[in-house]
Design an enzyme around this catalytic site. Structure first.
Site, PDB file in Angstrom:
ATOM      1  N   ASP A 190      13.656  39.981  78.161  1.00  0.00           N
ATOM      2  CA  ASP A 190      12.263  40.379  78.344  1.00  0.00           C
ATOM      3  C   ASP A 190      12.273  41.375  79.494  1.00  0.00           C
ATOM      4  O   ASP A 190      12.606  41.015  80.622  1.00  0.00           O
ATOM      5  CB  ASP A 190      11.456  39.119  78.697  1.00  0.00           C
ATOM      6  CG  ASP A 190      10.005  39.418  79.071  1.00  0.00           C
ATOM      7  OD1 ASP A 190       9.649  40.597  79.222  1.00  0.00           O
ATOM      8  OD2 ASP A 190       9.255  38.435  79.225  1.00  0.00           O
TER       9      ASP A 190
ATOM     10  N   TYR B 156      11.614  29.805  89.197  1.00  0.00           N
ATOM     11  CA  TYR B 156      11.066  30.205  87.900  1.00  0.00           C
ATOM     12  C   TYR B 156      10.923  31.717  87.776  1.00  0.00           C
ATOM     13  O   TYR B 156      10.354  32.373  88.631  1.00  0.00           O
ATOM     14  CB  TYR B 156       9.685  29.583  87.689  1.00  0.00           C
ATOM     15  CG  TYR B 156       9.098  29.960  86.345  1.00  0.00           C
ATOM     16  CD1 TYR B 156       9.737  29.568  85.186  1.00  0.00           C
ATOM     17  CD2 TYR B 156       7.936  30.710  86.245  1.00  0.00           C
ATOM     18  CE1 TYR B 156       9.226  29.900  83.945  1.00  0.00           C
ATOM     19  CE2 TYR B 156       7.412  31.048  85.012  1.00  0.00           C
ATOM     20  CZ  TYR B 156       8.060  30.634  83.861  1.00  0.00           C
ATOM     21  OH  TYR B 156       7.559  30.979  82.636  1.00  0.00           O
TER      22      TYR B 156
ATOM     23  N   LYS C 107      10.830  31.819  80.835  1.00  0.00           N
ATOM     24  CA  LYS C 107      11.561  30.819  80.056  1.00  0.00           C
ATOM     25  C   LYS C 107      12.833  31.476  79.517  1.00  0.00           C
ATOM     26  O   LYS C 107      12.955  32.688  79.484  1.00  0.00           O
ATOM     27  CB  LYS C 107      10.646  30.304  78.949  1.00  0.00           C
ATOM     28  CG  LYS C 107      10.855  28.853  78.576  1.00  0.00           C
ATOM     29  CD  LYS C 107      10.661  27.904  79.726  1.00  0.00           C
ATOM     30  CE  LYS C 107      11.177  26.522  79.411  1.00  0.00           C
ATOM     31  NZ  LYS C 107      11.304  25.693  80.608  1.00  0.00           N
TER      32      LYS C 107
HETATM   33  P1  13P Z   1       8.336  34.521  79.023  1.00  0.00           P
HETATM   34  O1  13P Z   1       9.520  33.754  79.527  1.00  0.00           O
HETATM   35  O2  13P Z   1       8.356  34.691  77.549  1.00  0.00           O
HETATM   36  O3  13P Z   1       8.194  35.818  79.754  1.00  0.00           O
HETATM   37  O4  13P Z   1       7.027  33.643  79.295  1.00  0.00           O
HETATM   38  C1  13P Z   1       6.715  33.315  80.591  1.00  0.00           C
HETATM   39  C2  13P Z   1       5.474  32.495  80.749  1.00  0.00           C
HETATM   40  O5  13P Z   1       5.291  31.919  81.788  1.00  0.00           O
HETATM   41  C3  13P Z   1       4.486  32.406  79.677  1.00  0.00           C
HETATM   42  O6  13P Z   1       3.347  31.660  80.049  1.00  0.00           O
HETATM   43 MG    MG Z   2       7.530  37.632  79.670  1.00  0.00          MG
HETATM   44 MG    MG Z   3       9.787  35.666  76.397  1.00  0.00          MG
END
Ligand code: 13P
Ligand code: MG
Ligand code: MG
Ligand code: 13P
Length: 365
Positions: free
Chosen positions: A11, A230, A233
């Site tokens: 991402d 964090y 994800k």
């Molecule tokens: P991504 O890992 O897909 O960027 O999503 C992060 C997130 O916190 C969505 O609420």
């Molecule tokens: Mg994202």
């Molecule tokens: Mg993502």
């Protein structure tokens, strides 16, 4: 001929929050890969799932090739510049280190790859999931490779008689790759004892026991292990070879009709059902539901066909409706109990600080 199939996903910025990459971002990745790849990559494909871009390449450089990993890293770096120009959300989000150092593993992007001796017909599927983590593939892989309820071939095909070897990684261990190898069918109770814990134990690969051929490779990156905090994800990818001595494509897809609950969803801190979606589908409700797409290819002398979009079929509309219902059901209980992840899995440090403050205010009566 030996061919390596490498899928690398990241991402590096998205439109309107964590929804989808911009057209320009995607074009930049495609352009970069086509410009640089000629010569050492045989073929490639670029697509997106939610806010993640996947680069699939075929080549003859083996797994962990510095050149191939650098190509993907540099393509994502180039795209990050576009993301910054466009003011996209989370520009460069998954590029957690400043410099490339030989291999993208541990730098943020998810990697799944395998070196194979091409069969005469070589079908395989690239799965890409968003708003979840690598353990999301545990249950579907178990069911496709172990359970005749989903894989009729285990009972019907003499080629699958010997079963499959699961390599499972303890992803909470950060000093190295802590793995265990277990054989199905005789070890299935041990396999499930581990795979029930999707956040800790993750299928890394599966081999056929008849000839020790690799059949499955899953990205095992846990971003919080890399960044220490964090950052998003892990949004895992997975390669599965199909047919012949391996489960048929439809047998590999079968478990996705469950829409099982996985970790991820909003802020990476909730449980939600995994929704099988068409290629290039954005994210939506409550930054989810967690999504998985599947691109099936045939590869021959390293050359890829166009992808067959495996979840883009009327059957899956019914499943998507069911998964939407499950997503609504669990969201109706908001923050309560199983709707959210366990304390250690919450992807935000804020709650720990809050609880520390409250802890000091407790009195024992
Ligand atoms: P991504 O890992 O897909 O960027 O999503 C992060 C997130 O916190 C969505 O609420
Ligand atoms: Mg994202
Ligand atoms: Mg993502
Ligand atoms: P075909 O006989 O059409 O090759 O199909 C075999 C198979 O694997 C069906 O699942």
């Amino acid at each position: 001929m030996k061919t390596t199939i490498t899928a690398i996903k990241a991402d590096v910025g998205s439109i309107g929050g964590h929804i989808k990459p911009s057209q320009r971002l995607l074009e930049r990745v495609k352009e970069y890969v086509s410009d640089v790849a000629s010569g050492f990559v045989i073929d490639h494909y670029v697509g997106y799932t939610g806010d993640d871009i996947a680069i699939l390449t075929t080549h003859q450089k083996g797994v962990n090739s510095e050149e191939i990993h650098k190509l993907a890293w540099d393509a994502f770096k180039a795209a990050t510049e576009v993301a910054k120009e466009q003011g996209l959300y989370g520009a460069g989000q998954d590029l957690l280190k400043d410099a490339f150092s030989g291999n993208v593993k541990g730098l943020g992007p998810a990697v799944a790859e395998m070196e194979i001796e091409e069969r005469e017909n070589e079908p395989f599927i690239l799965f890409a999931a968003d708003k979840t983590d690598p353990g999301a593939y545990n249950l579907p892989l178990y069911l496709s490779f172990v359970d005749p309820m989903h894989c009729a071939g285990l009972m019907l095909s003499p080629k699958m008689k010997a079963g499959f070897k699961f390599t499972i990684m303890d992803v909470s261990y950060i000093k190295g790759d802590r793995i265990i190898e277990l054989n199905a069918p005789e070890d299935i109770y041990n396999i499930v004892a581990l795979l029930r814990d999707n956040q800790r134990f993750v299928v890394e690969s599966i081999h056929s026991r008849a000839d020790n051929d690799i059949v499955v490779s899953v990205s095992t990156t846990r971003l919080h292990n890399v960044a220490g905090t964090y950052t998003g994800k892990d949004d895992p990818i997975c390669l599965v070879r199909t047919q012949g001595a391996f489960p048929a494509t439809g047998e590999v897809l079968s478990p996705y009709q469950i829409g099982h609950f996985v970790a991820g969803f909003m802020r990476g801190s909730h449980n939600g059902p995994l929704m099988p979606v068409a290629l290039n589908t954005p994210t939506s409700f409550f930054d989810g539901p967690p999504l998985v797409s599947g691109a099936a290819f045939c590869v021959h002398d390293g050359r890829l066909t166009e992808p067959a979009d495996v979840f883009n079929h009327p059957y899956w509309d019914y499943i998507r409706n069911k998964v939407s219902r499950k997503a609504t059901d669990i969201r109706e209980q908001g923050f309560s109990g199983p709707a959210m992840l366990h304390m250690e899995e919450l992807e935000y440090g804020g709650i720990t600080e809050r609880l520390d403050v409250l802890d000091k205010k407790f009195k024992v009566r």
